[in-house]
Scaffold this motif. Structure first.
Motif, PDB file in Angstrom:
ATOM      1  N   ARG A 112      -3.879  -6.847  29.220  1.00  0.00           N
ATOM      2  CA  ARG A 112      -4.442  -8.206  29.219  1.00  0.00           C
ATOM      3  C   ARG A 112      -5.906  -8.193  28.807  1.00  0.00           C
ATOM      4  O   ARG A 112      -6.356  -9.052  28.056  1.00  0.00           O
ATOM      5  N   LEU A 113      -6.660  -7.216  29.304  1.00  0.00           N
ATOM      6  CA  LEU A 113      -8.082  -7.108  28.961  1.00  0.00           C
ATOM      7  C   LEU A 113      -8.253  -6.853  27.472  1.00  0.00           C
ATOM      8  O   LEU A 113      -9.093  -7.470  26.819  1.00  0.00           O
ATOM      9  N   VAL A 114      -7.452  -5.952  26.927  1.00  0.00           N
ATOM     10  CA  VAL A 114      -7.527  -5.653  25.492  1.00  0.00           C
ATOM     11  C   VAL A 114      -7.211  -6.895  24.675  1.00  0.00           C
ATOM     12  O   VAL A 114      -7.913  -7.210  23.712  1.00  0.00           O
ATOM     13  N   ARG A 115      -6.151  -7.633  25.055  1.00  0.00           N
ATOM     14  CA  ARG A 115      -5.805  -8.869  24.329  1.00  0.00           C
ATOM     15  C   ARG A 115      -6.928  -9.895  24.432  1.00  0.00           C
ATOM     16  O   ARG A 115      -7.250 -10.571  23.451  1.00  0.00           O
ATOM     17  N   ALA A 116      -7.519 -10.036  25.609  1.00  0.00           N
ATOM     18  CA  ALA A 116      -8.597 -11.011  25.801  1.00  0.00           C
ATOM     19  C   ALA A 116      -9.810 -10.631  24.958  1.00  0.00           C
ATOM     20  O   ALA A 116     -10.438 -11.496  24.338  1.00  0.00           O
ATOM     21  N   ARG A 117     -10.141  -9.337  24.911  1.00  0.00           N
ATOM     22  CA  ARG A 117     -11.279  -8.895  24.089  1.00  0.00           C
ATOM     23  C   ARG A 117     -10.996  -9.161  22.614  1.00  0.00           C
ATOM     24  O   ARG A 117     -11.864  -9.607  21.876  1.00  0.00           O
ATOM     25  N   GLY A 118      -9.762  -8.877  22.175  1.00  0.00           N
ATOM     26  CA  GLY A 118      -9.407  -9.137  20.778  1.00  0.00           C
ATOM     27  C   GLY A 118      -9.499 -10.609  20.444  1.00  0.00           C
ATOM     28  O   GLY A 118     -10.011 -10.988  19.390  1.00  0.00           O
ATOM     29  N   ALA A 119      -9.018 -11.458  21.348  1.00  0.00           N
ATOM     30  CA  ALA A 119      -9.082 -12.903  21.121  1.00  0.00           C
ATOM     31  C   ALA A 119     -10.532 -13.376  21.060  1.00  0.00           C
ATOM     32  O   ALA A 119     -10.875 -14.252  20.263  1.00  0.00           O
ATOM     33  N   ASP A 120     -11.398 -12.782  21.877  1.00  0.00           N
ATOM     34  CA  ASP A 120     -12.820 -13.146  21.841  1.00  0.00           C
ATOM     35  C   ASP A 120     -13.423 -12.784  20.478  1.00  0.00           C
ATOM     36  O   ASP A 120     -14.156 -13.576  19.886  1.00  0.00           O
ATOM     37  N   GLY A 121     -13.107 -11.617  19.972  1.00  0.00           N
ATOM     38  CA  GLY A 121     -13.602 -11.220  18.653  1.00  0.00           C
ATOM     39  C   GLY A 121     -13.089 -12.146  17.567  1.00  0.00           C
ATOM     40  O   GLY A 121     -13.838 -12.540  16.660  1.00  0.00           O
ATOM     41  N   GLU A 122     -11.818 -12.530  17.648  1.00  0.00           N
ATOM     42  CA  GLU A 122     -11.253 -13.442  16.652  1.00  0.00           C
ATOM     43  C   GLU A 122     -11.921 -14.813  16.719  1.00  0.00           C
ATOM     44  O   GLU A 122     -12.140 -15.447  15.683  1.00  0.00           O
ATOM     45  N   ARG A 123     -12.278 -15.265  17.916  1.00  0.00           N
ATOM     46  CA  ARG A 123     -13.004 -16.549  18.043  1.00  0.00           C
ATOM     47  C   ARG A 123     -14.391 -16.448  17.400  1.00  0.00           C
ATOM     48  O   ARG A 123     -14.848 -17.388  16.739  1.00  0.00           O
ATOM     49  N   GLN A 124     -15.054 -15.322  17.575  1.00  0.00           N
ATOM     50  CA  GLN A 124     -16.371 -15.138  16.958  1.00  0.00           C
ATOM     51  C   GLN A 124     -16.282 -15.198  15.432  1.00  0.00           C
ATOM     52  O   GLN A 124     -17.090 -15.850  14.773  1.00  0.00           O
ATOM     53  N   VAL A 125     -15.281 -14.514  14.879  1.00  0.00           N
ATOM     54  CA  VAL A 125     -15.109 -14.524  13.425  1.00  0.00           C
ATOM     55  C   VAL A 125     -14.729 -15.921  12.945  1.00  0.00           C
ATOM     56  O   VAL A 125     -15.259 -16.409  11.937  1.00  0.00           O
TER      57      VAL A 125
END
Length: 171
Positions: free
Chosen positions: A17-30
């Motif tokens: 879940r943490l990995v998915r949340a971090r990935g989603a945060d990066g995608e929001r930044q981009v």
């Protein structure tokens, strides 16, 4: 033993879940940076991979002369890798981790878009958020988030191609 296995399973689920949340945060930044460019963009899309399955593309940006498939990576620490190597290395807190070459991953996305929309020119780029740094230099085809607008400027300056709008509507 069952309690030990249950505890291990819970830890693995939390980590996933943490990995998915971090990935989603990066995608929001981009996505936010792409929005500032004022070009049409699609995010988190699934398309046929041309081999009977599907592939998920983080972002597709409509450029004047074609389409750009972007893969987001939200890693921390030092990243080392060459475009032709199968794996890259992340150094974080004195530890080393191996990660698959993201340029190869995104090359599959580019091929899938080319199969789906053969009338449009398609290129790809990998974007690392600014939590990562590249001590030996940023590989060709990779951008850090802070340099993405400047890295895309040449692609945004090419003449418009009418076939791109048709391909975009189909996508």
């Amino acid at each position: 033993i069952p309690l030990l296995l249950a505890g291990l399973a819970l830890r693995l689920l939390r980590r996933a879940r943490l990995v998915r949340a971090r990935g989603a945060d990066g995608e929001r930044q981009v996505a936010a940076t792409l929005a500032e460019l004022g070009r049409p963009a699609l995010h988190d899309i699934l398309i046929p991979d041309g081999r009977g399955g599907l592939t998920q593309i983080d972002h597709v940006l409509q450029l004047p002369g074609g389409l750009l498939a972007l893969e987001t990576k939200h890693y921390q620490g030092a990243i080392d890798g060459e475009p032709d190597e199968p794996n890259w290395t992340q150094r974080l807190g004195g530890r080393h981790f191996t990660l698959p070459n993201p340029l190869r991953q995104n090359a599959g996305h580019v091929r899938a878009l080319q199969r789906l929309l053969p009338e449009a020119a398609v290129c790809g780029r990998v974007v690392f958020t600014d939590a990562a740094h590249f001590p030996t230099g940023v590989p060709e085809g990779v951008s850090r988030l802070s340099s993405l607008p400047a890295d895309l400027a040449p692609l945004l300056a090419v003449p418009a191609n009418d076939r791109v709008a048709d391909a975009w509507r189909r996508l």
